[in-house]
Motif scaffolding. Structure first.
Motif, PDB file in Angstrom:
ATOM      1  N   ILE A 110       0.826  -1.201   0.000  1.00  0.00           N
ATOM      2  CA  ILE A 110       0.000   0.000   0.000  1.00  0.00           C
ATOM      3  C   ILE A 110       0.864   1.257   0.000  1.00  0.00           C
ATOM      4  O   ILE A 110       1.906   1.297   0.654  1.00  0.00           O
ATOM      5  CB  ILE A 110      -0.990  -0.041   1.199  1.00  0.00           C
ATOM      6  CG1 ILE A 110      -1.853   1.214   1.224  1.00  0.00           C
ATOM      7  CG2 ILE A 110      -0.295  -0.225   2.513  1.00  0.00           C
ATOM      8  CD1 ILE A 110      -3.169   1.005   1.908  1.00  0.00           C
ATOM      9  N   CYS A 111       0.457   2.240  -0.793  1.00  0.00           N
ATOM     10  CA  CYS A 111       1.191   3.507  -0.863  1.00  0.00           C
ATOM     11  C   CYS A 111       0.229   4.671  -0.686  1.00  0.00           C
ATOM     12  O   CYS A 111      -0.877   4.652  -1.227  1.00  0.00           O
ATOM     13  CB  CYS A 111       1.887   3.654  -2.206  1.00  0.00           C
ATOM     14  SG  CYS A 111       3.300   2.566  -2.367  1.00  0.00           S
ATOM     15  N   GLU A 112       0.669   5.650   0.073  1.00  0.00           N
ATOM     16  CA  GLU A 112      -0.186   6.806   0.365  1.00  0.00           C
ATOM     17  C   GLU A 112       0.626   8.081   0.302  1.00  0.00           C
ATOM     18  O   GLU A 112       1.815   8.088   0.601  1.00  0.00           O
ATOM     19  CB  GLU A 112      -0.773   6.656   1.774  1.00  0.00           C
ATOM     20  CG  GLU A 112      -1.641   7.815   2.228  1.00  0.00           C
ATOM     21  CD  GLU A 112      -0.909   8.936   2.948  1.00  0.00           C
ATOM     22  OE1 GLU A 112      -1.575   9.912   3.321  1.00  0.00           O
ATOM     23  OE2 GLU A 112       0.329   8.872   3.128  1.00  0.00           O
ATOM     24  N   GLU A 113      -0.034   9.157  -0.072  1.00  0.00           N
ATOM     25  CA  GLU A 113       0.575  10.482   0.032  1.00  0.00           C
ATOM     26  C   GLU A 113      -0.524  11.503   0.247  1.00  0.00           C
ATOM     27  O   GLU A 113      -1.552  11.451  -0.419  1.00  0.00           O
ATOM     28  CB  GLU A 113       1.308  10.809  -1.271  1.00  0.00           C
ATOM     29  CG  GLU A 113       2.600  11.553  -1.064  1.00  0.00           C
ATOM     30  CD  GLU A 113       3.658  10.651  -0.447  1.00  0.00           C
ATOM     31  OE1 GLU A 113       4.073  10.953   0.681  1.00  0.00           O
ATOM     32  OE2 GLU A 113       4.058   9.664  -1.070  1.00  0.00           O
ATOM     33  N   LYS A 114      -0.311  12.382   1.210  1.00  0.00           N
ATOM     34  CA  LYS A 114      -1.244  13.503   1.348  1.00  0.00           C
ATOM     35  C   LYS A 114      -0.430  14.779   1.317  1.00  0.00           C
ATOM     36  O   LYS A 114       0.020  15.275   2.348  1.00  0.00           O
ATOM     37  CB  LYS A 114      -2.076  13.375   2.630  1.00  0.00           C
ATOM     38  CG  LYS A 114      -3.235  14.363   2.614  1.00  0.00           C
ATOM     39  CD  LYS A 114      -4.296  14.135   3.643  1.00  0.00           C
ATOM     40  CE  LYS A 114      -5.362  15.206   3.438  1.00  0.00           C
ATOM     41  NZ  LYS A 114      -6.248  15.374   4.557  1.00  0.00           N
ATOM     42  N   MET A 115      -0.221  15.272   0.107  1.00  0.00           N
ATOM     43  CA  MET A 115       0.686  16.398  -0.085  1.00  0.00           C
ATOM     44  C   MET A 115       0.049  17.725   0.264  1.00  0.00           C
ATOM     45  O   MET A 115       0.734  18.714   0.483  1.00  0.00           O
ATOM     46  CB  MET A 115       1.150  16.437  -1.539  1.00  0.00           C
ATOM     47  CG  MET A 115       1.882  15.183  -1.961  1.00  0.00           C
ATOM     48  SD  MET A 115       2.221  15.168  -3.720  1.00  0.00           S
ATOM     49  CE  MET A 115       3.593  16.299  -3.829  1.00  0.00           C
TER      50      MET A 115
END
Lengths: 386, 191, 159
Positions: A110-115
Motif C-alpha cells: 500500500i502507498c499513500e501520500e497527502k501532499m
C-alpha cells in the motif's frame, strides 16, 4: 528466482488536490477496495508493505507508524519503505521478496501520500534535498533540478518543446478515461506551450499536479493466487538501482540508474528484447520529458529516440507500444508514492482486460512499470505478465 | 536550432481514439473526497493548522569545511582519487565509486563550462519573480569531465545563455568572504 | 579508521545555520469531521462502533483496525469517564521549566473502548488517583471551532 508471486487484487482512491480524508482513511479505502476485489479479508494477509514519501508532506513524523492502522498492519509484520519518488514501484519489490523468499504467503502492498497538508506549497518539502551547505544558500527550488535536466536532454538531442509537449497531451488526454483522474481536461500542444513558464524549459502544463491519494495491491504466492483468482498477474521481475548522490557530477542526459534497474528486472523476467517483449509501459512521468527519458532508460528505444516514437504515435493507447495508457502522473495526478503504485495497478487492470475505457485493444501480455526518485538518482522497475 | 520532428508513419495518431472495453470490467467504486481551497477558507471542514519551528545548525563536515575555507581565499578546491583518477568537485573524503579514502587535494580553476541551465521565474512557494534567476550546472575547469557544481549565472542577458558557454566566477571582495558557497556571487560569461 | 581531523573547540565547527519552512494544514477526515462537529454543536462525544468485535472507537474511525470492517454506526458516548493514567509535565517544548506545571491524563469515556489524551484542570496532582471519575469541561458554545481544544480540560467529579 524464488517462489512465484502474483498480484491478485488492486484498489485505489480518487486522486484529488485536497482530500477531506486523513492519510489513514485514504489508506483504508484503497486497502479495503483491494481486498474486496479478490474476496479476501485482512486475516488472510500475512504482512503489510507500506510505501510513502517524505514525512513532511503529511506533516506527520514516523508516517509509517501513523498510517499503519489504516494500512491494515494491526498485529502484522509491517515495514515502510522510502526511496523518494521511486517508492511506489519499489514497494512492489518489497512485497515481492516477502513472498518470493517463502517467508510470507500473502502481502498487502500500500502507498499513500497527502501532499496538500504542506503549506504554503508542497515544494517546500523538497528544499532539503539540496545540500545544506553547498546548495541551499543559493536558494534553490525543486524545479531547478528538473529544468536543468530537461534542458540538458533537449540540447543533447536537439529537441523542441513542441515535440516533448506531445507527451503531456497524450497523457492528459488518456486520463480523461480514468475515473480517479485529478485533471480530466483535454489539452493541446498549444495549451502547453502557452502555459506559464515556471523554470524554463519547464512550463506549468509540463508538470504533474500535486495530489492526495492512496493505492493498494494484494500479492500472494502461486497456490493462493490459483485459489482466489483465475486471472493472476505474475510479477516476473523486479529491479532497483542508485546513481551517485552528487547530482551535479552525473550525466543528466541519460538515466543510467533506470537502465541498471531495468536490466535487473528484465534478466529476472527473461526479457532479452524489451521493445518486442514489452506490450505496455508505465514509465514515471512527473514531467513530460521524464517519460521520454525513462523510455530510453527502460531500453524501449535507443538513446534520444523516444521523442520520435511519440511523434509517430507508437506510444498512443492504440499504438504499437502504449505508454502511460492510465494517463500517468501528468493526467491522473501525482501523490508521489501512490502514483508509482498506480502504475503497477494500471498494468494489473490492463493485463486482466479490466481497464474499462482505458483498455488497450491489443491484449497486452507483459508490461513494465517504473518510478524514479530520491535526488533524481534511484530507478525502480517491475515487470508483470500473464 | 532544433529541427521539427516529422512523423514517419502516414497518420500520426495525435488524437485520442475511442477504444472499446475488451471484457466485462467490474464496476469499480473509487472513494476519495476532493476539497476546493474555498472549502478550506470558508471552514467547510474541520482543520488544524500547525507552524513548525525548525532551526538547524548543519555541520559542514571535513571535506566541505575545507572546500569552503578555500572559497574564503578565492580558490575552488577539489580532490583526486588515486584509484580511479577522477578529479572531483565538490570534494569528498572518500571516492563513492572505489570506496577508498581520499586525501589528495588539488586546486581547480575558477572558470568552467555551462553543462545545463534554467531560467527560473518562481520561488519555492510558487511566487513569481520578474527577472529570472539563472541556476546552472557548471563543469569546473581542472576537474574531470562532467564534474560540475550548481551555481547561478549573472551579468548576462537571459536570452543569450547557452549550454557549452564558458563562464568565470565573480567573487565577493576578500573582506566580504566568509567561507560559504555564496562567496562566489555568480558566474559570468568570458569571451 | 580513526577520525582524520578532530575539532578541539566547538566554535571551530562553523555550522551552516538554516531553517525549514514547515507549516501544515490537517483536515480532520471523514470520521474526525463528525467527531468535532458534534463537540462543537452539541458538546457530545461520538464514537464509531464495530458490530463484528464490538469495539467503540473514540475518536471515531471509519474502519475497525482489527478486522478492517467499514464502520458507519456512530454512537454517542458519555462526556465523563475514568482516569486511566496521568502525569505532571514541568518542562516545555523549548526545554525550559514551565511556570505552571501541566497535568495530562488518559481518559476512558463511559461507553468507549479506547482512551483519549487531554489536560486535567481544577485539580492538583495530589488529588488525582487512577480510576477516578473525570468529566469534560467545554468552551462556551460560541467559542468552539470544531477542534480538540473545544474541550478546555477534564476535571474530577464526585462519584
Amino acid at each position: 528466482m524464488g517462489n512465484r508471486v502474483a498480484i491478485v487484487g488492486a484498489g485505489m482512491t480518487k486522486f484529488v488536490r485536497r482530500a477531506q480524508e486523513t492519510g489513514k482513511e485514504l489508506c483504508y479505502e484503497a486497502a479495503k477496495m483491494a481486498l474486496d476485489s479478490c474476496d479476501m479479508n485482512l486475516d488472510q494477509i500475512d504482512a503489510v508493505a507500506l510505501g510513502t514519501a517524505p514525512d513532511t508532506f503529511d506533516g506527520v513524523h514516523m508516517k509509517g507508524e501513523y498510517l499503519s492502522d489504516g494500512a491494515g498492519a494491526f498485529g502484522k509484520p509491517y515495514m515502510r519503505s522510502y526511496v523518494g519518488g521511486g517508492t511506489g514501484v519499489f514497494s512492489v519489490a518489497q512485497g515481492w521478496y516477502h513472498i518470493a523468499s517463502g517467508l510470507m504467503d500473502t502481502c498487502l502492498v500500500i502507498c499513500e501520500e497527502k501532499m496538500s497538508s504542506y503549506r504554503p506549497h508542497p515544494q517546500g518539502a523538497f528544499l532539503t534535498i539540496f545540500d545544506h551547505t553547498t546548495e541551499r544558500p543559493l536558494k534553490p527550488n525543486l524545479l531547478w533540478i528538473f529544468a536543468l535536466e530537461m534542458n540538458r536532454y533537449m540540447s543533447t538531442y536537439g529537441l523542441r518543446k513542441e515535440d516533448i509537449a506531445l507527451v503531456a497531451v497524450k497523457n492528459k488526454n488518456n486520463a480523461l478515461d480514468h475515473p480517479c483522474a485529478q485533471i480530466a481536461k483535454a489539452v493541446t500542444v498549444k495549451d502547453i506551450l502557452n502555459s506559464e513558464v515556471l523554470a524554463w524549459p519547464v512550463q506549468r502544463l509540463d508538470v504533474s499536479p500535486v495530489s492526495d491519494g492512496a493505492v493498494a495491491l494484494i500479492l500472494t504466492n502461486e497456490t493462493i493466487a490459483r485459489r482466489v483468482t483465475n486471472k493472476p498477474v505474475w510479477i516476473e521481475g523486479v529491479g532497483w538501482s542508485l546513481e551517485t548522490s552528487y547530482w551535479t557530477n552525473r550525466d543528466l542526459c541519460y538515466p543510467r540508474y533506470v537502465e541498471e534497474a531495468a536490466r535487473m528486472a528484465y534478466k529476472m523476467a527473461g526479457v532479452t528484447c524489451p521493445r518486442q517483449q514489452i506490450h505496455v509501459a508505465e514509465p514515471y512521468d512527473p514531467f513530460d520529458y521524464k517519460e521520454l527519458h525513462h523510455m530510453e532508460g527502460l531500453m524501449l528505444c535507443g538513446k534520444g529516440e523516444a521523442p520520435q516514437m511519440t511523434v509517430d504515435g507508437i506510444t498512443q493507447r492504440d499504438g504499437e507500444l502504449p505508454v502511460c495508457p492510465s494517463g500517468g502522473l501528468l493526467g491522473v495526478g501525482n501523490p508521489i508514492a501512490a502514483a508509482g503504485l498506480m502504475k503497477v495497478a494500471e498494468l494489473f487492470w490492463q493485463l486482466r482486460g479490466e481497464a474499462g475505457k482505458r483498455q488497450i485493444a491489443r491484449k497486452p501480455k507483459r508490461g513494465v512499470a517504473q518510478a524514479w526518485g530520491d535526488l533524481m538518482q534511484v530507478g525502480t522497475v517491475v515487470v508483470v505478465g500473464i | 536550432m532544433p529541427k521539427k520532428l516529422k512523423s514517419k508513419t502516414q497518420k500520426a495518431r495525435r488524437t485520442r481514439q475511442e477504444t472499446k472495453p475488451q471484457s466485462l470490467t467490474p464496476n469499480l467504486q473509487f472513494m476519495g473526497t476532493g476539497l476546493s481551497s474555498d472549502d478550506l477558507k470558508k471552514g467547510k471542514v474541520c482543520t488544524t493548522y500547525w507552524i513548525g519551528d525548525t532551526k538547524y545548525a548543519w555541520d559542514r563536515g571535513i571535506a566541505i569545511g575545507k572546500y569552503l575555507e578555500g572559497m574564503k581565499h578565492g580558490k575552488i578546491l577539489g580532490v583526486e582519487c588515486h584509484k580511479c583518477g577522477r578529479k572531483m568537485v565538490p570534494p569528498r573524503i572518500f571516492c563513492e565509486w572505489c570506496f577508498k579514502p581520499i586525501d589528495n587535494w588539488i586546486e581547480l580553476f575558477d572558470t568552467g563550462t555551462v553543462n545545463t541551465f534554467s531560467l527560473c521565474y518562481v520561488t519555492w512557494d510558487m511566487q513569481r519573480v520578474k527577472n529570472p534567476i539563472i541556476p546552472a550546472v557548471i563543469e569546473i575547469d581542472g576537474a574531470s569531465k562532467g564534474m560540475g557544481i550548481m551555481h547561478l549565472l549573472g551579468e548576462i542577458d537571459p536570452k543569450k545563455v547557452h549550454i557549452g558557454m564558458k563562464v568565470k566566477a565573480v567573487w565577493k571582495s576578500e573582506k566580504e568572504r566568509e567561507g560559504a558557497i555564496t562567496d562566489i556571487k555568480y558566474w559570468k560569461p568570458v569571451k | 579508521m580513526a577520525m582524520k581531523e578532530r575539532l578541539t573547540k566547538a566554535d571551530e565547527a562553523k555550522p551552516w545555520y538554516g531553517e525549514l519552512p514547515v507549516e501544515s494544514l490537517y483536515t480532520a477526515g471523514i470520521a474526525g469531521e463528525k467527531f468535532f462537529r458534534s463537540i462543537q454543536e452539541k458538546g457530545v462525544f461520538l464514537g464509531s462502533k464495530c458490530h463484528k468485535c464490538n469495539m467503540v472507537y473514540v475518536p471515531p474511525k471509519i474502519y475497525c483496525e482489527q478486522d478492517f470492517e467499514k464502520l458507519e454506526d456512530y454512537v454517542e458516548v458519555a462526556d465523563c469517564g475514568s482516569l486511566e493514567s496521568f502525569t505532571c509535565v514541568h518542562i516545555g517544548l523549548d526545554g525550559k521549566r514551565l511556570l505552571e506545571p501541566m497535568i495530562v491524563g488518559l481518559i476512558n469515556l463511559d461507553g468507549a473502548s479506547t482512551s483519549i489524551v487531554h489536560m486535567l484542570g481544577e485539580t492538583t496532582v495530589e488529588e488525582l488517583c487512577m480510576g477516578m471519575r473525570v468529566c469534560a469541561v467545554f468552551k462556551p458554545k460560541n467559542k468552539r471551532e470544531g477542534a480538540i481544544t473545544d474541550i478546555l480540560y477534564f476535571k474530577p467529579t464526585k462519584q
